[in-house]
Design an enzyme around this catalytic site. Sequence first.
Site, mmCIF file in Angstrom:
data_model
loop_
_atom_site.group_PDB
_atom_site.id
_atom_site.type_symbol
_atom_site.label_atom_id
_atom_site.label_comp_id
_atom_site.label_asym_id
_atom_site.label_seq_id
_atom_site.Cartn_x
_atom_site.Cartn_y
_atom_site.Cartn_z
ATOM 1 N N GLU A 158 38.482 39.434 14.222
ATOM 2 C CA GLU A 158 39.991 39.061 13.714
ATOM 3 C C GLU A 158 40.501 40.144 13.109
ATOM 4 O O GLU A 158 41.254 40.027 12.209
ATOM 5 C CB GLU A 158 39.751 37.818 12.683
ATOM 6 C CG GLU A 158 38.824 36.528 13.470
ATOM 7 C CD GLU A 158 38.499 35.567 12.620
ATOM 8 O OE1 GLU A 158 38.859 35.662 11.231
ATOM 9 O OE2 GLU A 158 37.957 34.697 12.801
ATOM 10 N N ASN A 199 36.719 40.195 18.784
ATOM 11 C CA ASN A 199 36.803 38.982 18.827
ATOM 12 C C ASN A 199 38.144 38.339 17.781
ATOM 13 O O ASN A 199 38.123 38.984 16.722
ATOM 14 C CB ASN A 199 35.519 38.346 18.244
ATOM 15 C CG ASN A 199 35.237 36.773 18.429
ATOM 16 O OD1 ASN A 199 35.757 36.307 19.313
ATOM 17 N ND2 ASN A 199 35.101 36.166 17.204
ATOM 18 N N HIS A 235 39.357 27.963 18.761
ATOM 19 C CA HIS A 235 39.453 26.736 17.955
ATOM 20 C C HIS A 235 40.843 26.126 18.114
ATOM 21 O O HIS A 235 41.880 26.493 17.806
ATOM 22 C CB HIS A 235 39.606 27.335 16.515
ATOM 23 C CG HIS A 235 38.060 27.770 16.145
ATOM 24 N ND1 HIS A 235 36.959 27.277 16.049
ATOM 25 C CD2 HIS A 235 37.885 29.100 15.694
ATOM 26 C CE1 HIS A 235 36.084 27.995 15.643
ATOM 27 N NE2 HIS A 235 36.572 29.348 15.443
ATOM 28 N N GLU A 263 33.765 30.508 20.407
ATOM 29 C CA GLU A 263 33.848 29.657 19.238
ATOM 30 C C GLU A 263 34.454 28.279 19.481
ATOM 31 O O GLU A 263 35.089 27.862 18.666
ATOM 32 C CB GLU A 263 34.438 30.222 17.854
ATOM 33 C CG GLU A 263 33.742 31.497 17.507
ATOM 34 C CD GLU A 263 34.431 32.266 16.001
ATOM 35 O OE1 GLU A 263 34.942 31.582 15.554
ATOM 36 O OE2 GLU A 263 33.957 33.476 16.011
HETATM 37 O O1 9MR Z 1 31.364 28.648 10.341
HETATM 38 C C1 9MR Z 1 31.700 29.492 9.338
HETATM 39 C C2 9MR Z 1 31.758 28.933 8.134
HETATM 40 O O2 9MR Z 1 30.393 28.358 7.845
HETATM 41 C C3 9MR Z 1 32.361 29.901 7.225
HETATM 42 O O3 9MR Z 1 32.362 29.080 6.019
HETATM 43 C C4 9MR Z 1 33.521 30.407 7.557
HETATM 44 C C5 9MR Z 1 33.951 31.218 6.549
HETATM 45 O O4 9MR Z 1 34.905 32.014 7.099
HETATM 46 O O5 9MR Z 1 33.198 31.170 8.706
HETATM 47 C C6 9MR Z 1 33.120 30.484 9.549
HETATM 48 O O6 9MR Z 1 32.945 30.990 11.078
HETATM 49 C C7 9MR Z 1 34.211 31.398 11.333
HETATM 50 C C8 9MR Z 1 33.770 32.986 12.282
HETATM 51 O O7 9MR Z 1 32.702 33.455 11.718
HETATM 52 C C9 9MR Z 1 34.880 33.408 12.704
HETATM 53 N N1 9MR Z 1 36.001 32.783 13.265
HETATM 54 C C10 9MR Z 1 36.302 31.440 12.481
HETATM 55 C C11 9MR Z 1 35.131 30.691 12.364
HETATM 56 C C12 9MR Z 1 35.501 29.508 11.511
HETATM 57 O O8 9MR Z 1 36.214 29.817 10.084
#
Ligand code: 9MR
Length: 461
Positions: A158, A199, A235, A263
């Site tokens: 990101e 990513n 997403h 994702e």
């Molecule tokens: O699924 C993850 C969640 O449990 C965490 O709280 C969150 C914190 O930022 O991150 C989530 O996963 C993220 C991923 O690592 C990167 N892209 C977005 C995802 C959803 O937030």
Amino acid sequence: MSKTATGLAVTSALAVGGLLLAAVTSQAGAAGTALKTLAEAKGIYFGTALTQSNLSNSTITAIAGAQFDMVTPGNEMKWDTTEPSNGSYNFGPGDAIVSFAQSHNMRVRGHNLVWHSQLPGWVSSLPSNQVQGAMEAHITTEATHYKGKVYAWDVVNEPFNEDGSLRADAFSNAMGSGYIADALRTAHAADPNAKLYLNDYNIEGQNAKSDGMYKLVSQLKAQGVPIDGVGLESHFIVGQVPSSMRANMQRFTALGLDVAVTELDDRMQTPASSANLAQQATDYAAVVSNCLAVSHCVGVSQWGVGDADSWIPGAFPGQGAATMYDNNYQPKPAYNATATALGGSTTTTTTTTPPPPPNSTCTVTDSVNAWNTGLTESITITNTGTAPINGWSLAFTLAGGQTITSAWNASISPASGQVTAKNVDYNGSVAPGGSVSFGFQATHTGDTAAPGDFTLNGTRC
Ligand code: 9MR
């Protein structure tokens, strides 16, 4: 990765004396074939995210092991877990995910090495002339620890703002945009065989942000920086899969890169409406079809196994139902649509026995798509009479062991045995020659037969 289509479609229909006996369509992959098996037959993988707490939920692990062949740790390889204080590493949670993956013949997407979020405070507090050293040490130590165990790394996660400019964070502030090339080179030195990715989210379609990613990876490729792929997080919100997604993937692969859907989820207001669940099925099929159509799209991963372990309700209050499995881990229409998009079989049995009387005013066709524990069934009523139908009630008998868990475009009760499907408020009128379709999802205990013997408003069809 090349994709080899192995599907062979055979369709046969027998019409005998006006009685349509059966129409069966079969394709490569028997009914109930796991997503991973269907995906592999097409030359891609199908993955899921798993967290360490998911590993103690036997429902989740059973589905993960059966359906998916790639695992992304949801949180366990992020910096705040793996190096919570400077130089002090903790790979226990990530190792647990790797161990689960290995014992289920799944590969692992390492996620992630450098990210502005879930970054321990000590990194952001470093004087800027120490950030590069800390980043390189972190990447080297983590990528070395997992060397040979991960298929790919999200090396930088990101990095972009929505306008396509580089996000200001501890890394870009200290090193400028060059931190990305440095991170990739460092990861490559530690694990030369891992595929190295950037990513991000909201880069699935062509827009300012994906233009920013495109420009960056074009430069990195031109400079010989080790980069193998771009991850499109995906997403989505129901109905909003970008129409430019395929073309966007193609422009990245034209640079000699792989792309992956990393994702995937597709959220909606909860409780989910049947219309949104149907749209979600369409969306999942579109995403899978896009990946299959792009020769260097290597796979699709969903973010979580089911709605109950998805991050969406926590992050977007009032929204959820974003995955292929409902809160009870029953497959939703999106599962079925995904399997079908991957070339999964659809067994269609059309039955009207005994033949309708000459003055019949209706025909009913139904098709069943079954997998190991569940099935979806679509039923179409056609008004073959001369008068409009105003309000319909279709009675039929489910095969033993089948229990309806959800329905769309009809209300059905009871859930098993002799059931009656009634129109909902928007589809009660069927003009002469017109049709109406509804469907349901059911669990089964082995008998996946479609119902016969339909009675519409008291008349046998
Ligand atoms: O699924 C993850 C969640 O449990 C965490 O709280 C969150 C914190 O930022 O991150 C989530 O996963 C993220 C991923 O690592 C990167 N892209 C977005 C995802 C959803 O937030």
